[in-house]
Structure formats: structure tokens, C-alpha cells
Design a protein around this motif. Sequence first.
Motif, short mmCIF file in Angstrom:
data_model
loop_
_atom_site.label_atom_id
_atom_site.label_comp_id
_atom_site.label_asym_id
_atom_site.label_seq_id
_atom_site.Cartn_x
_atom_site.Cartn_y
_atom_site.Cartn_z
N ALA A 18 1.98 5.82 13.00
CA ALA A 18 1.89 6.06 11.55
C ALA A 18 1.62 7.54 11.27
CB ALA A 18 0.80 5.19 10.95
N ILE A 19 0.73 8.13 12.05
CA ILE A 19 0.40 9.54 11.84
C ILE A 19 1.59 10.44 12.16
CG2 ILE A 19 -1.03 11.44 12.71
CD1 ILE A 19 -3.31 9.40 13.03
N GLU A 20 2.29 10.12 13.25
CA GLU A 20 3.44 10.96 13.64
C GLU A 20 4.60 10.84 12.66
OE1 GLU A 20 4.20 9.61 17.60
OE2 GLU A 20 2.82 11.06 18.52
N ARG A 21 4.76 9.66 12.05
CA ARG A 21 5.86 9.45 11.12
C ARG A 21 5.55 9.92 9.71
NH1 ARG A 21 7.71 3.28 11.88
NH2 ARG A 21 8.75 3.83 9.92
N ARG A 22 4.30 10.13 9.41
CA ARG A 22 3.90 10.45 8.05
C ARG A 22 4.50 11.77 7.55
NH1 ARG A 22 2.37 13.48 4.74
NH2 ARG A 22 2.36 15.08 6.36
N HIS A 23 5.21 11.69 6.46
CA HIS A 23 5.63 12.88 5.73
C HIS A 23 6.02 12.45 4.33
CE1 HIS A 23 9.58 11.35 7.02
NE2 HIS A 23 10.09 12.04 6.01
N SER A 24 6.16 13.40 3.42
CA SER A 24 6.48 13.06 2.04
C SER A 24 7.92 12.61 1.91
CB SER A 24 6.22 14.26 1.12
OG SER A 24 4.84 14.56 1.08
N VAL A 25 8.12 11.53 1.15
CA VAL A 25 9.44 10.93 0.96
C VAL A 25 9.72 10.86 -0.54
CG1 VAL A 25 10.84 8.86 1.30
CG2 VAL A 25 9.22 9.57 3.07
N ARG A 26 10.87 11.37 -0.93
CA ARG A 26 11.24 11.40 -2.35
C ARG A 26 12.50 10.60 -2.66
NH1 ARG A 26 9.39 16.22 -0.63
NH2 ARG A 26 7.68 17.21 -1.80
N SER A 27 13.11 10.02 -1.64
CA SER A 27 14.34 9.24 -1.82
C SER A 27 14.06 7.80 -1.41
CB SER A 27 15.46 9.84 -0.96
OG SER A 27 16.66 9.12 -1.12
N TYR A 28 14.37 6.86 -2.30
CA TYR A 28 13.97 5.48 -2.08
C TYR A 28 15.16 4.52 -2.19
CZ TYR A 28 9.59 7.83 -3.14
OH TYR A 28 8.54 8.71 -3.14
N GLU A 29 15.02 3.39 -1.49
CA GLU A 29 16.05 2.36 -1.52
C GLU A 29 15.86 1.46 -2.74
OE1 GLU A 29 18.49 2.05 0.78
OE2 GLU A 29 17.76 3.84 1.83
N ARG A 30 16.94 0.76 -3.11
CA ARG A 30 16.87 -0.23 -4.20
C ARG A 30 16.40 -1.56 -3.62
NH1 ARG A 30 19.12 1.25 -8.98
NH2 ARG A 30 20.40 3.14 -9.02
N GLU A 31 15.13 -1.63 -3.31
CA GLU A 31 14.52 -2.82 -2.72
C GLU A 31 13.17 -3.04 -3.37
OE1 GLU A 31 12.88 -4.42 1.62
OE2 GLU A 31 14.19 -2.65 1.51
N THR A 32 12.88 -4.25 -3.76
CA THR A 32 11.66 -4.56 -4.48
C THR A 32 10.44 -4.52 -3.56
OG1 THR A 32 12.86 -5.93 -6.07
CG2 THR A 32 10.48 -6.30 -5.89
N LEU A 33 9.35 -3.98 -4.07
CA LEU A 33 8.07 -4.02 -3.37
C LEU A 33 7.39 -5.34 -3.70
CD1 LEU A 33 6.02 -2.14 -1.73
CD2 LEU A 33 4.95 -1.72 -3.96
N SER A 34 6.94 -6.07 -2.70
CA SER A 34 6.32 -7.37 -2.96
C SER A 34 4.90 -7.18 -3.47
CB SER A 34 6.31 -8.23 -1.69
OG SER A 34 5.33 -7.76 -0.78
N LEU A 35 4.39 -8.20 -4.15
CA LEU A 35 3.02 -8.14 -4.65
C LEU A 35 2.03 -8.11 -3.49
CD1 LEU A 35 1.44 -8.05 -7.30
CD2 LEU A 35 1.27 -10.54 -7.21
N GLU A 36 2.38 -8.76 -2.39
CA GLU A 36 1.51 -8.72 -1.22
C GLU A 36 1.44 -7.29 -0.65
OE1 GLU A 36 0.67 -11.23 2.85
OE2 GLU A 36 2.74 -11.12 2.12
N GLU A 37 2.56 -6.61 -0.62
CA GLU A 37 2.57 -5.23 -0.13
C GLU A 37 1.76 -4.32 -1.05
OE1 GLU A 37 6.88 -5.20 2.19
OE2 GLU A 37 6.82 -4.90 0.02
N LEU A 38 1.90 -4.52 -2.36
CA LEU A 38 1.10 -3.74 -3.30
C LEU A 38 -0.39 -4.04 -3.11
CD1 LEU A 38 0.94 -1.78 -5.70
CD2 LEU A 38 1.10 -3.78 -7.22
N SER A 39 -0.72 -5.31 -2.91
CA SER A 39 -2.11 -5.69 -2.67
C SER A 39 -2.66 -4.95 -1.45
CB SER A 39 -2.22 -7.20 -2.44
OG SER A 39 -1.79 -7.93 -3.57
N TYR A 40 -1.85 -4.88 -0.42
CA TYR A 40 -2.25 -4.20 0.82
C TYR A 40 -2.50 -2.72 0.57
CZ TYR A 40 -1.59 -2.10 5.46
OH TYR A 40 -1.72 -1.36 6.61
N LEU A 41 -1.61 -2.06 -0.15
CA LEU A 41 -1.75 -0.63 -0.40
C LEU A 41 -2.96 -0.33 -1.27
CD1 LEU A 41 2.00 0.31 -0.95
CD2 LEU A 41 0.63 0.62 1.13
N LEU A 42 -3.21 -1.19 -2.25
CA LEU A 42 -4.39 -1.00 -3.10
C LEU A 42 -5.67 -1.17 -2.29
CD1 LEU A 42 -3.16 -2.82 -6.31
CD2 LEU A 42 -3.76 -0.40 -6.15
#
Length: 256
Positions: free
Chosen positions: A67-91
Motif C-alpha cells: 500500500a505504501i509503495e503504490r500510494r500516489h495521487s490519482v486524478r483519473s477515475y473509472e465509471r464504477e460505483t463505490l459500495s456503501l461497505e467500501e465507504l464505511s471502511y474508508l470512513l
Amino acid sequence: MTDIVPIPGGAGREFMERTKYRYLGRSDQENGLPQPPLELPADPALPVIDLVPPEKIRVPPLDLRTAIERRHSVRSYERETLSLEELSYLLWCTQGVTHVHGTQATFRTVPSAGARHAFETYVLANDVEGLEPGLYRYLALSHRLSRGKADPALHAAVSHACFDQTFVMRCNAVFLWTAVPYRMTWRYGERGYRDLHLDAGHVCQNLYLAAEAVGCGVCAIAAFDDDAMAGILGIDGTNQFLIYLATVGKCGEDRT
């Protein structure tokens, strides 16, 4: 208290000088004033949405070094829905409460000076499963969302307030962290404003790393019109102000 002397230079240099310990007096905590609430109360007139409890969240395992090695800023996104479970995890990863010490302090998934945790998290949902587009506030103590402005065009206003950074409109969600400074300065006086900015870095880095596990990219944003963002969030900009925000979006192999 040491006498205050004139300081040559700009506001930033003056801020650093005036918040040195030698200029600080007794804090409100030392003067016996009651501490502010651990969280802003939810508006009882607004609906509340339950999130997936932290212990029931299931995300793919990801090695921390990866995760640390892959981390960088991303400004281009796919047309794919974020699930509520994924949002719960990030929060939960960014402001989740792991322990409440009575009415005195919360311990969370990120560090904070004196466990003051002076932030409130708002989420601008653009494309999140089960959520109408619009603004929400994370109720960290109960791990729920409070409904705010329901406006599918709100992302355009936020993008404009970020000086027309258009990727704000193409992401799944925007995390907006506001500071309630008295929650920090009650203990540390004016020095607490330094701590707020340090805490913002802790929170956003957790978002960057956690997003890797759910196939998302993040881009932190510090360039925004403070007054415009205060108006969008419905805050006064002084007793509560936006300190940092970041976009979150699904991304493919081309992580740019």
C-alpha cells in the motif's frame, strides 16, 4: 508571558512565531472551563443512515508495504460505483472511534494531539451505492451518516470552489475535513492551530493507504476558496472551517 515583539515578514512567519510556547498563557482547560463536545450533534430533523459496522466490513487483504509503495495521487477515475461497505471502511480508517473515554476523549484510527480529534468529516457523494448524490456528515461516535444537502449539482459547486479542478466532479466521493478549533485550543491555546494541521496529514494519509485495499485512488486538495467552501458546507468559517479535502474514486491499472 513573554512580551510580543514586531515580526518582519508575512502572516505565515508571524503565525509560527506567535504560536511558540513562550507566548502562550493558561489554556481554558487550565482555567477550569468545561471542554467542548466530542462531536457536533446531529440535526434531529435530518435522516441518519446506518453504515456497515467496522467488525463486519470485509475488504481484500493488502500488505502494508504494498500500500505504501503504490500510494500516489490519482486524478483519473473509472465509471464504477463505490459500495456503501467500501465507504464505511474508508470512513472508519480515517476517523473511526476505537474507544470512548467517558465524555473526555475518543481514541480513533488516527493520532491526534491530546486525543482531541477536532475534525468533522463531510462526504460529498457523487457515485456511492445506496446514497443519493449530495452532502453527508459522518457521525464517528455511532458510525453513521447524517443526511445533508441533497443536490446532484453540488459537485460542480465544490469543483468551482477548488478553483475548477474538474476531477472533483468525476470521482465517487469527496472527503471534506472541517476543524472545530476550540476542541483543540481548549487544551493547547493558540498552539492548537498547529496541531490541527498536523492532524489533517495523519487523516489524509490513512485515506490514501486504505483506498488501495478497495481499488481506489485518492487526490488530496489544499487549494480551495475558504469562504466559498464554508458556504457550501453551511459553516461559519471561523468556529468551524474546512482544513483539507480529498477525492476518492475507483481506478484501473492506469493510475494517473
